[in-house]
Design a protein around this motif. Sequence first.
Motif, short mmCIF file in Angstrom:
data_model
loop_
_atom_site.label_atom_id
_atom_site.label_comp_id
_atom_site.label_asym_id
_atom_site.label_seq_id
_atom_site.Cartn_x
_atom_site.Cartn_y
_atom_site.Cartn_z
N TYR A 154 0.82 -1.42 -0.02
CA TYR A 154 -0.05 0.01 -0.04
C TYR A 154 0.77 1.34 0.22
O TYR A 154 1.86 1.44 0.65
CB TYR A 154 -0.92 0.06 1.18
N ASP A 184 -3.03 -4.43 13.34
CA ASP A 184 -3.96 -4.03 12.64
C ASP A 184 -3.83 -2.42 12.37
O ASP A 184 -4.14 -2.16 11.21
CB ASP A 184 -5.50 -4.35 12.95
N ALA A 198 -8.41 8.98 5.91
CA ALA A 198 -7.72 8.12 6.68
C ALA A 198 -6.67 7.13 5.52
O ALA A 198 -5.71 6.80 6.09
CB ALA A 198 -8.45 6.93 7.43
N SER A 201 -2.99 8.01 5.95
CA SER A 201 -2.41 7.56 7.12
C SER A 201 -1.69 6.18 7.07
O SER A 201 -2.29 5.20 7.52
CB SER A 201 -3.56 7.61 8.35
N1 MTE Z 1 -1.96 1.41 5.08
C1 MTE Z 1 -1.48 0.42 4.73
N2 MTE Z 1 -0.21 0.18 4.62
N3 MTE Z 1 -2.40 -0.58 4.18
C2 MTE Z 1 -3.73 -0.20 3.95
O1 MTE Z 1 -4.50 -1.10 3.67
N4 MTE Z 1 -5.43 1.27 4.49
C3 MTE Z 1 -5.66 2.80 4.31
C4 MTE Z 1 -4.99 3.62 5.65
N5 MTE Z 1 -3.72 3.09 5.54
C5 MTE Z 1 -4.22 1.02 4.62
C6 MTE Z 1 -3.20 1.83 5.08
C7 MTE Z 1 -7.22 3.11 4.54
S1 MTE Z 1 -8.19 3.30 3.16
C8 MTE Z 1 -7.61 3.50 5.74
S2 MTE Z 1 -9.53 3.98 5.78
C9 MTE Z 1 -7.10 3.45 7.09
O2 MTE Z 1 -5.67 3.06 6.83
C10 MTE Z 1 -7.65 2.78 8.08
O3 MTE Z 1 -6.92 2.68 9.37
P1 MTE Z 1 -7.18 1.77 10.55
O4 MTE Z 1 -7.21 0.41 9.90
O5 MTE Z 1 -6.23 1.95 11.59
O6 MTE Z 1 -8.59 1.96 10.81
#
Ligand code: MTE
Length: 376
Positions: A154, A184, A198, A201
């Motif tokens: 990602y 997670d 988000a 992040s």
């Molecule tokens: N970061 C990584 N490495 N992999 C992911 O799948 N998903 C993103 C973001 N950061 C993601 C990621 C998305 S779309 C969201 S909404 C948020 O992380 C979710 O954070 P949480 O799982 O801590 O609530």
Amino acid sequence: DPFEDDPLRHSTLKVHTERPCNAESPVEVLDKFITPSEQFYVRNHLWAPKLDPESYRLTIELPDGEEVAYSLEELKKFPQVDVTATLQCSGNRRKHMTEGSRYANGLQWGIGAISNASFRGVRLRDILAHAGFDGTAEDNAEIKHVQFQGAEAYGASIPLEKALSQYGDVLLVHEMNGQPLPQDHGFPLRVLVPGHVAARSVKWLKRISLAEEESQSQWQQRDYKCFGPNQSGSDVDWAAAPAIQETPVQSAITSVKDLPKGERLLQVYGLEEDSIEVKGYAFAGGGRRIVRVDVSPDDGRSWTQAELLEDEAAGRKRWAWTQWKLVVPRRLAGANFVVKAVDEGYNTQPGGHEPYYNFRGNLTGAWHRVPYKNRD
Ligand code: MTE
Ligand code: MO
């Protein structure tokens, strides 16, 4: 099996998919200011990497290609900063767009793809300066974006200006609600970009690059963009729409309940009568405060203002959601309760889904309606 190291999850999370794990916070915690970490929503596109904190390294790639690596111990020596921030998935409430308009592609989230926690970490700008990238966004005109790469695959990016701003509060966080980040949520280190969707992040952060371009990942270039209600995935010019960063006003009703005798409304109407308590959350991106929450007990015919609940939120702007509450006499209740919120820029939410329909179902933010009876 890439998912074999995924952690166990709390039984109260509302699971949409198990592999990858996509799960909402249960409605019972959405009316608490701080979401317990084990009930914080989980949005994973792939597996949840299990990283060894000892051998963990964060690599920073400077504009000239030079790389600087930091261990977790080294990063923890920088000034520690606390920020209370709400993370909201771009798909939060997508189900309501599907129900209120037409099928919107993606996970059919209800109101629980949003959570709020206190985070502790170091300022990204401090680390960048230490690595050799100093000064303001203006001083570095050719660099426009900070790209983040996770340990799976990602990736996403944010504008350099947000990363360098004194008021941006962009952190590399290693603690959530006073404990090490759960697996997670990005152990041992994630980016926190408060006030932005988000998706920026990035969890399990491995690499930061300073670049002229945005991240080339599909999550920057495609998935998190909005188009017009008439457009579809087959006819859009993806490059024409900007990647979602700051987000619009959001609010939701988390509970509607008849108050027991003794807790009914007295003070306002002078006599005790059957009353209903309505609770929920309101949130705006960009660090904009929620200044008002309007609630209608009768489908939008009449409105009244909810009480905005007090809380303690750390940060240079308002990055946290606002919890609200309202008690109304039952005789005023119609078929549906409705909520809409207003932020400090007087931005508010659309009345219906249809004009804001977008085929990816991003940023669903129409007034939230909840039936008074028969609520699921
Ligand atoms: N970061 C990584 N490495 N992999 C992911 O799948 N998903 C993103 C973001 N950061 C993601 C990621 C998305 S779309 C969201 S909404 C948020 O992380 C979710 O954070 P949480 O799982 O801590 O609530
Ligand atoms: Mo997301």
